[in-house]
Motif scaffolding. Structure first.
Motif, PDB file in Angstrom:
ATOM      1  N   VAL A   6       0.851  -1.185   0.000  1.00  0.00           N
ATOM      2  CA  VAL A   6       0.000   0.000   0.000  1.00  0.00           C
ATOM      3  C   VAL A   6       0.891   1.240   0.000  1.00  0.00           C
ATOM      4  O   VAL A   6       1.704   1.425   0.901  1.00  0.00           O
ATOM      5  N   PHE A   7       0.735   2.063  -1.017  1.00  0.00           N
ATOM      6  CA  PHE A   7       1.464   3.323  -1.107  1.00  0.00           C
ATOM      7  C   PHE A   7       0.574   4.409  -0.512  1.00  0.00           C
ATOM      8  O   PHE A   7      -0.617   4.479  -0.826  1.00  0.00           O
ATOM      9  N   TYR A   8       1.156   5.259   0.333  1.00  0.00           N
ATOM     10  CA  TYR A   8       0.341   6.255   1.023  1.00  0.00           C
ATOM     11  C   TYR A   8       1.143   7.499   1.382  1.00  0.00           C
ATOM     12  O   TYR A   8       2.373   7.490   1.376  1.00  0.00           O
ATOM     13  N   GLN A   9       0.410   8.560   1.695  1.00  0.00           N
ATOM     14  CA  GLN A   9       0.959   9.772   2.294  1.00  0.00           C
ATOM     15  C   GLN A   9       0.529   9.742   3.756  1.00  0.00           C
ATOM     16  O   GLN A   9      -0.549   9.250   4.079  1.00  0.00           O
ATOM     17  N   ARG A  67       5.134   6.785   1.088  1.00  0.00           N
ATOM     18  CA  ARG A  67       5.645   5.672   1.889  1.00  0.00           C
ATOM     19  C   ARG A  67       4.874   4.412   1.502  1.00  0.00           C
ATOM     20  O   ARG A  67       3.894   4.478   0.780  1.00  0.00           O
ATOM     21  N   ALA A  68       5.328   3.288   2.026  1.00  0.00           N
ATOM     22  CA  ALA A  68       4.653   2.027   1.712  1.00  0.00           C
ATOM     23  C   ALA A  68       4.574   1.158   2.955  1.00  0.00           C
ATOM     24  O   ALA A  68       5.438   1.221   3.829  1.00  0.00           O
ATOM     25  N   LEU A  69       3.523   0.369   3.006  1.00  0.00           N
ATOM     26  CA  LEU A  69       3.398  -0.652   4.041  1.00  0.00           C
ATOM     27  C   LEU A  69       2.858  -1.911   3.385  1.00  0.00           C
ATOM     28  O   LEU A  69       2.371  -1.881   2.258  1.00  0.00           O
ATOM     29  N   TYR A  70       2.985  -3.015   4.098  1.00  0.00           N
ATOM     30  CA  TYR A  70       2.594  -4.311   3.552  1.00  0.00           C
ATOM     31  C   TYR A  70       1.547  -4.939   4.456  1.00  0.00           C
ATOM     32  O   TYR A  70       1.685  -4.928   5.675  1.00  0.00           O
ATOM     33  N   GLU A  83      -2.683   6.110  -1.800  1.00  0.00           N
ATOM     34  CA  GLU A  83      -2.456   6.429  -3.203  1.00  0.00           C
ATOM     35  C   GLU A  83      -2.736   5.235  -4.108  1.00  0.00           C
ATOM     36  O   GLU A  83      -3.354   5.374  -5.153  1.00  0.00           O
ATOM     37  N   PHE A  84      -2.234   4.062  -3.706  1.00  0.00           N
ATOM     38  CA  PHE A  84      -2.338   2.896  -4.580  1.00  0.00           C
ATOM     39  C   PHE A  84      -2.182   1.630  -3.749  1.00  0.00           C
ATOM     40  O   PHE A  84      -1.398   1.599  -2.804  1.00  0.00           O
ATOM     41  N   ILE A  85      -2.913   0.583  -4.110  1.00  0.00           N
ATOM     42  CA  ILE A  85      -2.811  -0.713  -3.443  1.00  0.00           C
ATOM     43  C   ILE A  85      -2.475  -1.744  -4.506  1.00  0.00           C
ATOM     44  O   ILE A  85      -3.190  -1.880  -5.494  1.00  0.00           O
ATOM     45  N   GLU A  86      -1.376  -2.467  -4.280  1.00  0.00           N
ATOM     46  CA  GLU A  86      -0.869  -3.406  -5.283  1.00  0.00           C
ATOM     47  C   GLU A  86      -0.728  -4.805  -4.690  1.00  0.00           C
ATOM     48  O   GLU A  86      -0.141  -4.973  -3.624  1.00  0.00           O
ATOM     49  N   LEU A  87      -1.270  -5.795  -5.378  1.00  0.00           N
ATOM     50  CA  LEU A  87      -1.069  -7.187  -4.995  1.00  0.00           C
ATOM     51  C   LEU A  87       0.323  -7.598  -5.459  1.00  0.00           C
ATOM     52  O   LEU A  87       0.678  -7.408  -6.626  1.00  0.00           O
TER      53      LEU A  87
END
Length: 76
Positions: free
Chosen positions: A5-8, A21-24, A52-56
């Motif tokens: 998960v990409f986020y501010q 930033r990113a978290l898993y 911002e974006f969620i990626e599998l």
């Protein structure tokens, strides 16, 4: 399934690429879409983050993330 998960960190300021930033998250879901929905819900309920974006992550991508040293699952 593992999602990246990409986020501010805040919704108060305009997003900047340099501040992303990113978290898993590990999500048990029937399919990718359901997993993304669950991930978004978890983050919105537990943080003030602007998603911002969620990626599998594929298996190869997951291995790369683990080798890069930044991989750590987030639990709520």
């Amino acid at each position: 399934m593992i999602y990246k998960v990409f986020y501010q960190e805040t919704k108060e300021r305009s997003p900047r690429r340099e501040k992303t930033r990113a978290l898993y998250l590990e999500i048990e879901a029937a399919n990718e879409l359901e997993g993304r929905i669950q991930a978004r819900k978890l983050i919105e309920e537990n943080t003030p983050y602007n998603i911002e974006f969620i990626e599998l992550l594929s298996d190869k991508h997951l291995e790369y993330e683990k080798e890069s040293g930044t991989f750590e699952l987030t639990e709520f």
